[in-house]
Design a protein around this motif. Structure first.
Motif, PDB file in Angstrom:
ATOM      1  N   MET A 167       0.845  -1.206   0.000  1.00 15.11           N
ATOM      2  CA  MET A 167       0.000   0.000   0.000  1.00 15.11           C
ATOM      3  C   MET A 167       0.878   1.254   0.000  1.00 15.11           C
ATOM      4  O   MET A 167       0.546   2.255  -0.635  1.00 15.11           O
ATOM      5  CB  MET A 167      -0.920   0.009   1.223  1.00 15.11           C
ATOM      6  N   MET A 168       1.999   1.173   0.700  1.00 14.91           N
ATOM      7  CA  MET A 168       2.898   2.341   0.730  1.00 14.91           C
ATOM      8  C   MET A 168       3.496   2.584  -0.647  1.00 14.91           C
ATOM      9  O   MET A 168       3.652   3.732  -1.071  1.00 14.91           O
ATOM     10  CB  MET A 168       3.998   2.130   1.784  1.00 14.91           C
ATOM     11  N   ASN A 169       3.833   1.509  -1.334  1.00 15.38           N
ATOM     12  CA  ASN A 169       4.365   1.673  -2.692  1.00 15.38           C
ATOM     13  C   ASN A 169       3.311   2.220  -3.642  1.00 15.38           C
ATOM     14  O   ASN A 169       3.590   3.028  -4.512  1.00 15.38           O
ATOM     15  CB  ASN A 169       4.869   0.320  -3.228  1.00 15.38           C
ATOM     16  N   LYS A 170       2.085   1.748  -3.465  1.00 13.22           N
ATOM     17  CA  LYS A 170       1.019   2.114  -4.397  1.00 13.22           C
ATOM     18  C   LYS A 170       0.460   3.514  -4.145  1.00 13.22           C
ATOM     19  O   LYS A 170       0.196   4.269  -5.089  1.00 13.22           O
ATOM     20  CB  LYS A 170      -0.100   1.077  -4.305  1.00 13.22           C
ATOM     21  N   TYR A 171       0.264   3.855  -2.852  1.00 14.91           N
ATOM     22  CA  TYR A 171      -0.432   5.119  -2.545  1.00 14.91           C
ATOM     23  C   TYR A 171       0.470   6.186  -1.918  1.00 14.91           C
ATOM     24  O   TYR A 171       0.243   7.374  -2.101  1.00 14.91           O
ATOM     25  CB  TYR A 171      -1.615   4.850  -1.611  1.00 14.91           C
ATOM     26  N   GLY A 172       1.443   5.775  -1.118  1.00 15.31           N
ATOM     27  CA  GLY A 172       2.319   6.758  -0.490  1.00 15.31           C
ATOM     28  C   GLY A 172       2.637   6.376   0.949  1.00 15.31           C
ATOM     29  O   GLY A 172       2.177   5.357   1.468  1.00 15.31           O
ATOM     30  N   LYS A 173       3.426   7.233   1.596  1.00 12.92           N
ATOM     31  CA  LYS A 173       3.978   6.851   2.905  1.00 12.92           C
ATOM     32  C   LYS A 173       3.234   7.448   4.100  1.00 12.92           C
ATOM     33  O   LYS A 173       3.578   7.174   5.242  1.00 12.92           O
ATOM     34  CB  LYS A 173       5.457   7.250   2.955  1.00 12.92           C
ATOM     35  N   GLN A 174       2.251   8.284   3.822  1.00 16.31           N
ATOM     36  CA  GLN A 174       1.457   8.855   4.923  1.00 16.31           C
ATOM     37  C   GLN A 174       0.248   7.951   5.185  1.00 16.31           C
ATOM     38  O   GLN A 174      -0.619   7.802   4.325  1.00 16.31           O
ATOM     39  CB  GLN A 174       0.953  10.247   4.544  1.00 16.31           C
ATOM     40  N   VAL A 175       0.204   7.381   6.365  1.00 22.83           N
ATOM     41  CA  VAL A 175      -0.852   6.415   6.674  1.00 22.83           C
ATOM     42  C   VAL A 175      -1.743   6.930   7.805  1.00 22.83           C
ATOM     43  O   VAL A 175      -1.245   7.463   8.795  1.00 22.83           O
ATOM     44  CB  VAL A 175      -0.240   5.059   7.114  1.00 22.83           C
ATOM     45  N   ALA A 176      -3.052   6.766   7.636  1.00 29.39           N
ATOM     46  CA  ALA A 176      -3.992   7.048   8.730  1.00 29.39           C
ATOM     47  C   ALA A 176      -4.478   5.709   9.277  1.00 29.39           C
ATOM     48  O   ALA A 176      -4.731   4.786   8.504  1.00 29.39           O
ATOM     49  CB  ALA A 176      -5.166   7.860   8.213  1.00 29.39           C
ATOM     50  N   MET A 177      -4.561   5.614  10.591  1.00 30.47           N
ATOM     51  CA  MET A 177      -5.009   4.362  11.211  1.00 30.47           C
ATOM     52  C   MET A 177      -6.296   4.606  11.990  1.00 30.47           C
ATOM     53  O   MET A 177      -6.383   5.571  12.752  1.00 30.47           O
ATOM     54  CB  MET A 177      -3.937   3.829  12.152  1.00 30.47           C
ATOM     55  N   VAL A 178      -7.250   3.721  11.811  1.00 29.28           N
ATOM     56  CA  VAL A 178      -8.522   3.866  12.532  1.00 29.28           C
ATOM     57  C   VAL A 178      -9.008   2.484  12.958  1.00 29.28           C
ATOM     58  O   VAL A 178      -8.897   1.523  12.193  1.00 29.28           O
ATOM     59  CB  VAL A 178      -9.561   4.620  11.665  1.00 29.28           C
ATOM     60  N   GLY A 179      -9.497   2.407  14.175  1.00 33.84           N
ATOM     61  CA  GLY A 179      -9.966   1.105  14.660  1.00 33.84           C
ATOM     62  C   GLY A 179     -10.965   1.260  15.787  1.00 33.84           C
ATOM     63  O   GLY A 179     -11.186   2.365  16.294  1.00 33.84           O
ATOM     64  N   ASN A 180     -11.582   0.144  16.146  1.00 32.14           N
ATOM     65  CA  ASN A 180     -12.398   0.145  17.361  1.00 32.14           C
ATOM     66  C   ASN A 180     -11.462   0.087  18.562  1.00 32.14           C
ATOM     67  O   ASN A 180     -10.313  -0.347  18.443  1.00 32.14           O
ATOM     68  CB  ASN A 180     -13.353  -1.054  17.374  1.00 32.14           C
ATOM     69  N   ASP A 181     -11.983   0.530  19.700  1.00 31.09           N
ATOM     70  CA  ASP A 181     -11.115   0.643  20.871  1.00 31.09           C
ATOM     71  C   ASP A 181     -11.198  -0.609  21.740  1.00 31.09           C
ATOM     72  O   ASP A 181     -11.942  -0.644  22.712  1.00 31.09           O
ATOM     73  CB  ASP A 181     -11.498   1.892  21.674  1.00 31.09           C
ATOM     74  N   TYR A 182     -10.446  -1.630  21.334  1.00 34.71           N
ATOM     75  CA  TYR A 182     -10.270  -2.798  22.203  1.00 34.71           C
ATOM     76  C   TYR A 182      -8.943  -3.460  21.846  1.00 34.71           C
ATOM     77  O   TYR A 182      -8.178  -2.910  21.044  1.00 34.71           O
ATOM     78  CB  TYR A 182     -11.485  -3.736  22.142  1.00 34.71           C
ATOM     79  N   VAL A 183      -8.685  -4.586  22.448  1.00 36.10           N
ATOM     80  CA  VAL A 183      -7.341  -5.172  22.407  1.00 36.10           C
ATOM     81  C   VAL A 183      -6.833  -5.411  20.978  1.00 36.10           C
ATOM     82  O   VAL A 183      -5.734  -4.970  20.614  1.00 36.10           O
ATOM     83  CB  VAL A 183      -7.310  -6.499  23.199  1.00 36.10           C
ATOM     84  N   PHE A 184      -7.629  -6.101  20.152  1.00 33.83           N
ATOM     85  CA  PHE A 184      -7.130  -6.499  18.831  1.00 33.83           C
ATOM     86  C   PHE A 184      -6.721  -5.308  17.955  1.00 33.83           C
ATOM     87  O   PHE A 184      -5.590  -5.264  17.449  1.00 33.83           O
ATOM     88  CB  PHE A 184      -8.149  -7.402  18.114  1.00 33.83           C
ATOM     89  N   PRO A 185      -7.604  -4.294  17.747  1.00 32.05           N
ATOM     90  CA  PRO A 185      -7.186  -3.208  16.854  1.00 32.05           C
ATOM     91  C   PRO A 185      -5.941  -2.465  17.332  1.00 32.05           C
ATOM     92  O   PRO A 185      -5.093  -2.080  16.532  1.00 32.05           O
ATOM     93  CB  PRO A 185      -8.408  -2.277  16.834  1.00 32.05           C
ATOM     94  N   ARG A 186      -5.818  -2.293  18.640  1.00 31.09           N
ATOM     95  CA  ARG A 186      -4.647  -1.562  19.152  1.00 31.09           C
ATOM     96  C   ARG A 186      -3.365  -2.367  18.930  1.00 31.09           C
ATOM     97  O   ARG A 186      -2.335  -1.812  18.541  1.00 31.09           O
ATOM     98  CB  ARG A 186      -4.842  -1.211  20.632  1.00 31.09           C
TER      99      ARG A 186
END
Lengths: 399, 300
Positions: A167-186
């Motif tokens: 994804m970094m090669n295809k779109y770029g190096k700036q990444v946004a991360m979003v998840g639900n707030d519990y153990v697995f996503p973190r």
């Protein structure tokens, strides 16, 4: 009948209905044969009500088909496998009480299932205390480690080590991360951040929202303001549909790349064409070739009248319970130490997702695939790669 | 500037949704004294009905869904609540709790647990002072506020509204004056339910529609009602504005989980400090004792 009596009767009926509908009934046992010393008895913990109902149903269905296949082939140690099913509602307090009951009252030889990280840890603690082996099947690193715990889910790193650099090669190096707030996503995002930063990228924004969030507009605003090249999402369940719908309406999906567990098969019926053309890594797809998968897909669709993409957790449960059965057969008894020793060296060959085995730190790894989402919910494998044996950062269960 | 516009638009759209929810909940509480804990499930019903009737074009479908929502309200009030008013607040609360469970489990049985989605009739964004904002959100906010505005006009500027307010103030007296209480009560509950169903139907293209989707909407709506003077018919709309402002500000500047924690803590404190709700009017205790008026209205 006077008015107050009618009302009392109505109240009793309503209460009884509520109890039935909320599943506050007894555990169900599927096999008819009485338990003997050699019969493998498995306690299935399936959250078929509550916030993880979708994954819980897939888990139960895959497990049922796996047990059916085992029993049709003659069972284990000459006896059909017995199953006692309970619903922990993805509630950690129930995930302690119910396995305790399964062990003490139902005398199960093996605990299997549950979905969220906290309930997995709760069942794991009961497993360790009672020395009854336990396997979970949901993806992600478990927050628990013990000598009797053999998780069949995809380790975090296997879902990140290829897609993040691509994804970094295809779109770029700036990444946004979003998840639900519990153990697995973190945990998943912590590993992703390490990969991003090692590859010279950076995380422009990282947001977590509680499970059950319906209004994602403030998060979408933050994501838009950060102007990322692509978004990695670990938002799950109905929240994944809400986030993707609202990001799409804000024009965010067209402007940036998007990947992560939010677009996996489980959620396609709600996400539909919005995610066509996106890619994600996965162990399983109903589009994988092979005799075992063809048979599984056919049975699953026929048995459950299911037309949507088949979730990976169902495939993990299907293969997982069969692997447990083979380990018991190899051990020659249901003795916990003998079974876990057999599991350590066991492999899956030509399963629904090919082959797989446990690593030294008891992570189950298989060949992974880059899946391209095509119209109609076809998750087509376009590239295959070997999963890392090394867990990378945060080895959970090094022996 | 852009972030301020974006913030104001978020408050505006959230206010539209919450005002529709809180208005429905408020008139049920004000008129019937019923704490409708199934209000979130009525929202869910609206969203699922939009999904189930996907073959009908969006706007006519919205109308059909609202009519079905009104019918659901009439059925619920007549079959469940009408028999329980005499048994008091707790009986109606428990009954509505049961109705909520039945609706949720019924949706699960009919539609399953897989999140469903509804296609939006309008796509794209609108440029508002340099901010690209989802057009659909703006349109449904205008619709929601227009519906609430019409509701208020009906309540305060029509004979029917006067009868409703009279029944709220003193049901026995209103009945003695010839206002049919049963009709007013059933109609009010159906209208409140219709508002919730409409809110769910309007929101459906932005949601992963599941049987549990309505649960998260209940708490903000309750707080809006409590802030806006419980029992008041228009107060919940003011309460919805307070909740929308607090929620958006906190979620914009803080971590989401912390923001929600602080939001509900603040709302609880606000209600504890002002149990009779907030008001834009001067508090009663600060007003000087009433002076007897002369015949022409001027103070003596």
């Amino acid at each position: 009948m006077n008015r107050s009596r009618r009302l009392s009767t109505a109240t009793v009926i309503l209460t009884a209905t509520a109890l039935v509908l909320t599943g506050c009934g007894a555990a169900s046992t599927s096999a008819q044969a009485p338990s003997s010393g050699k019969t493998l008895k498995i306690g299935l913990i399936a959250p078929v009500t509550g916030p993880a109902v979708q994954e819980g149903l897939a888990l139960q269905r895959g497990f049922e088909l796996g047990v059916k296949k085992i029993n049709e082939a003659g069972g284990v140690l000459g006896h059909p496998v017995e199953v006692v099913t309970v619903d922990d509602q993805a509630n950690a307090s129930k995930s302690t009480q119910l396995p305790q009951r399964l062990v003490a009252q139902d005398k199960v030889d093996y605990l299997f299932g549950t979905i969220p990280g906290d309930t997995t840890a709760a069942v794991g603690k009961v497993s360790q205390a009672s020395k009854v082996p336990f396997s979970s099947v949901v993806l992600g690193d478990a927050s628990f480690c013990g000598p009797y715990f053999y998780p069949f889910g995809e380790p975090d790193l296997t879902m990140l080590d290829v897609i993040v650099p691509q994804m970094m090669n295809k779109y770029g190096k700036q990444v946004a991360m979003v998840g639900n707030d519990y153990v697995f996503p973190r945990g998943y995002m912590a590993k992703a951040r390490t990969i991003v930063e090692a590859a010279g990228g950076s995380v422009s924004v990282e947001e977590y929202s509680p499970l059950g969030t319906a209004d994602w507009q403030p998060v979408v605003n933050k994501l838009s303001a950060a102007k990322p090249d692509w978004i990695l999402s670990a938002v799950v369940g109905g929240d994944a549909t809400s986030l993707v719908s609202q990001a799409d309406q804000a024009g965010l999906l067209h402007a940036t790349g998007f990947s992560g567990v939010s677009i996996m098969q489980d959620y396609y019926p709600g996400l539909t064409t919005r995610i066509d053309g996106m890619q994600l890594p996965g162990r399983y797809s109903d589009q994988l070739t092979g005799q075992a998968n063809s048979e599984f897909v056919q049975n699953y669709r026929k048995t459950y009248d299911f037309a949507a993409p088949i979730p990976g957790v169902a495939a993990n449960a299907y293969e997982g319970v069969q692997m447990v059965a083979r380990a018991v057969e190899k051990a020659g008894s249901t003795d916990a130490d003998a079974v876990t020793a057999a599991l350590s060296g066991a492999t899956i060959e030509n399963g629904v997702f090919g082959s797989g085995h446990f690593t030294k730190d008891r992570r189950f790894v298989t060949e992974m695939h880059l899946l391209d989402i095509q119209p109609g919910g076809k998750y087509s494998p376009v590239q295959s790669y070997k999963a890392p044996e090394d867990a990378g950062n945060g080895a959970q269960c090094a022996s | 500037m852009e972030s301020l516009v974006s913030l104001l638009l978020s408050i505006f759209t959230l206010f539209g949704f919450y005002s529709l929810l809180a208005f429905g909940l408020g008139i049920i509480f004000g008129q019937l004294g019923v704490v409708n804990v199934a209000h979130g499930e009525f929202v869910m019903v609206g969203a699922f009905l939009m999904y189930a009737m996907a073959g009908i074009p969006f706007w006519p479908r919205l109308l059909v869904v609202v009519l079905l929502g009104l019918a659901l309200g009439v059925i619920t009030e007549r079959l469940v609540l009408s028999r329980l008013y005499a048994r008091g607040f707790l009986a109606t609360l428990l009954a509505m709790w049961g109705v909520g469970i039945v609706l949720r489990q019924g949706a699960d049985a009919v539609f399953g647990s897989t999140p469903a989605s509804v296609a939006a009739p309008i796509s794209g964004t609108l440029d508002v002072l340099g901010v690209q904002y989802p057009l659909y959100r703006l349109v449904i906010t205008v619709i929601a506020l227009a519906v609430v505005g019409c509701g208020l006009l009906l309540l305060y500027r029509s004979n029917l509204g006067m009868r409703i307010r009279a029944t709220v103030d003193n049901r026995t007296m209103a009945s003695l004056l010839g206002i049919p209480p049963t009709l007013i009560i059933t109609g009010t509950f159906a209208t409140g339910t219709g508002f919730a169903v409409l809110a769910g139907a309007l929101q459906s293209p932005m949601l992963g529609v599941t049987p549990g989707v309505g649960v998260s909407f209940l708490a903000p709506a309750f707080f809006a009602v409590l802030i806006g003077r419980p029992g008041s018919l228009s107060g919940p709309i003011f309460g919805a504005l307070v909740v929308a402002i607090l929620s958006t500000l906190l979620r914009t500047y803080l971590n989401e989980t912390v923001a929600q924690l602080i939001l509900f803590a603040l709302l609880i404190i606000l209600i504890a400090v002002r149990p009779n709700g907030l008001s834009w009017r001067k508090p009663q205790w600060k007003i000087a004792p009433a002076v007897p008026a002369t015949r022409n209205g001027a103070p003596a």
